[in-house]
Motif scaffolding. Structure first.
Motif, PDB file in Angstrom:
ATOM      1  N   LEU A   9      17.549   5.572 -19.305  1.00 34.86           N
ATOM      2  CA  LEU A   9      16.291   5.951 -18.672  1.00 34.86           C
ATOM      3  C   LEU A   9      15.979   4.927 -17.584  1.00 34.86           C
ATOM      4  N   MET A  10      15.086   5.276 -16.684  1.00 33.06           N
ATOM      5  CA  MET A  10      14.638   4.335 -15.663  1.00 33.06           C
ATOM      6  C   MET A  10      13.122   4.309 -15.653  1.00 33.06           C
ATOM      7  N   LYS A  11      12.590   3.129 -15.402  1.00 27.94           N
ATOM      8  CA  LYS A  11      11.145   2.986 -15.231  1.00 27.94           C
ATOM      9  C   LYS A  11      10.931   2.103 -14.011  1.00 27.94           C
ATOM     10  N   ILE A  12      10.008   2.525 -13.163  1.00 23.53           N
ATOM     11  CA  ILE A  12       9.738   1.818 -11.919  1.00 23.53           C
ATOM     12  C   ILE A  12       8.332   1.233 -11.974  1.00 23.53           C
ATOM     13  N   TYR A  13       8.239  -0.020 -11.577  1.00 21.97           N
ATOM     14  CA  TYR A  13       6.955  -0.708 -11.481  1.00 21.97           C
ATOM     15  C   TYR A  13       6.745  -1.129 -10.034  1.00 21.97           C
ATOM     16  N   GLY A  18       3.274   1.564 -14.307  1.00 27.58           N
ATOM     17  CA  GLY A  18       4.635   1.956 -13.957  1.00 27.58           C
ATOM     18  C   GLY A  18       4.813   3.460 -14.031  1.00 27.58           C
ATOM     19  N   SER A  19       5.943   3.913 -13.533  1.00 34.75           N
ATOM     20  CA  SER A  19       6.238   5.351 -13.528  1.00 34.75           C
ATOM     21  C   SER A  19       6.464   5.844 -14.947  1.00 34.75           C
ATOM     22  N   PRO A  20       6.483   7.156 -15.124  1.00 39.46           N
ATOM     23  CA  PRO A  20       6.937   7.671 -16.411  1.00 39.46           C
ATOM     24  C   PRO A  20       8.425   7.318 -16.560  1.00 39.46           C
ATOM     25  N   LYS A  24       0.858  -1.184   0.000  1.00 43.27           N
ATOM     26  CA  LYS A  24       0.000   0.000   0.000  1.00 43.27           C
ATOM     27  C   LYS A  24       0.890   1.229   0.000  1.00 43.27           C
ATOM     28  N   TYR A  25       0.697   2.060  -0.990  1.00 49.03           N
ATOM     29  CA  TYR A  25       1.468   3.283  -1.118  1.00 49.03           C
ATOM     30  C   TYR A  25       0.516   4.457  -0.969  1.00 49.03           C
ATOM     31  N   GLU A  26       0.927   5.417  -0.164  1.00 46.69           N
ATOM     32  CA  GLU A  26       0.078   6.569   0.127  1.00 46.69           C
ATOM     33  C   GLU A  26       0.073   7.595  -0.997  1.00 46.69           C
ATOM     34  N   ASP A  27       1.202   7.754  -1.659  1.00 40.76           N
ATOM     35  CA  ASP A  27       1.349   8.782  -2.679  1.00 40.76           C
ATOM     36  C   ASP A  27       0.340   8.546  -3.816  1.00 40.76           C
ATOM     37  N   ASN A  28      -0.425   9.578  -4.163  1.00 37.78           N
ATOM     38  CA  ASN A  28      -1.438   9.464  -5.216  1.00 37.78           C
ATOM     39  C   ASN A  28      -0.842   9.098  -6.559  1.00 37.78           C
ATOM     40  N   GLN A  29       0.361   9.638  -6.855  1.00 38.75           N
ATOM     41  CA  GLN A  29       0.989   9.316  -8.130  1.00 38.75           C
ATOM     42  C   GLN A  29       1.326   7.833  -8.211  1.00 38.75           C
ATOM     43  N   MET A  30       1.816   7.263  -7.128  1.00 35.58           N
ATOM     44  CA  MET A  30       2.125   5.839  -7.136  1.00 35.58           C
ATOM     45  C   MET A  30       0.861   5.016  -7.340  1.00 35.58           C
ATOM     46  N   GLN A  31      -0.249   5.484  -6.807  1.00 34.93           N
ATOM     47  CA  GLN A  31      -1.531   4.803  -7.026  1.00 34.93           C
ATOM     48  C   GLN A  31      -1.857   4.788  -8.522  1.00 34.93           C
ATOM     49  N   LEU A  32      -1.618   5.932  -9.172  1.00 33.08           N
ATOM     50  CA  LEU A  32      -1.882   6.021 -10.618  1.00 33.08           C
ATOM     51  C   LEU A  32      -0.953   5.126 -11.421  1.00 33.08           C
TER      52      LEU A  32
END
Length: 189
Positions: A112-116, A70-72, A57-65
């Protein structure tokens, strides 16, 4: 003339290859990065460091999205920003970043980096299709309790229980990803 055109066409296609490398910033993933820069990376490539964070569970709204997609893509200049990396929950290893950044400047490729977030097996396969990747390099930490041997028992075990030999993540990715996958074995002393 037609032969020359196909040669140019091949060079244009290879100039924008997208090569992924799974990084958890362990010694095994550092070895995979080193192998990639020594053996695969070339001018014009996009080398994408794939970091998979554990599910939770991640609190940050962006991580929820970003949980599903994955991240940009994060440019290399931002990978050394501790505040930004903290926002993603990632602590990049300076030595691993140094290896890939030095090679990028010498060989002229982009990093580049991408996080999932989620199960590493599934998310690495997702990355292959989402980005999309032309090939993927992953590290492998070893055999666990089963040691390599020259006996026929070892050969038999590799046939009936390949996960014990390769590891569950690398085995799943090799068998499920829609691109070539190279597994770089970590040497144990």
């Amino acid at each position: 003339m037609a032969g020359d055109e196909s040669k140019e066409s091949k060079e244009m296609k290879s100039a924008d290859r997208r090569v992924g490398v799974a990084v958890d910033f362990s010694k095994g993933s550092m070895k995979a990065v080193q192998w990639l820069v020594d053996n695969i990376a070339r001018k014009g490539d996009y080398i994408i460091l794939l970091n998979i964070r554990p599910p939770g569970k991640y609190e940050d709204n962006q991580m929820q999205l970003w949980k599903a997609s994955g991240s940009p893509l994060i440019p290399s200049k931002d990978m050394s920003d501790p505040d930004l990396m903290k926002k993603y929950g990632v602590k990049p290893d300076a030595e691993t970043l140094d290896i890939v950044m030095k090679a990028a400047s010498q060989k002229e490729f982009m990093v580049l980096m991408k996080i999932y977030w989620g199960d590493a097996r599934e998310k690495l396969c997702d990355a292959v299709d989402d980005i999309p990747l032309d090939c993927l390099v992953i590290g492998n930490r070893g055999f666990g309790k089963i040691k390599r041997s020259n006996s026929s028992k070892f050969i038999y075990l590799t046939k009936i229980w390949p996960r014990a030999i390769m590891g569950s993540v690398s085995n799943h990715v090799v068998n499920s990803a829609h691109c070539p996958v190279t597994v770089v074995k970590e040497q144990r002393e």
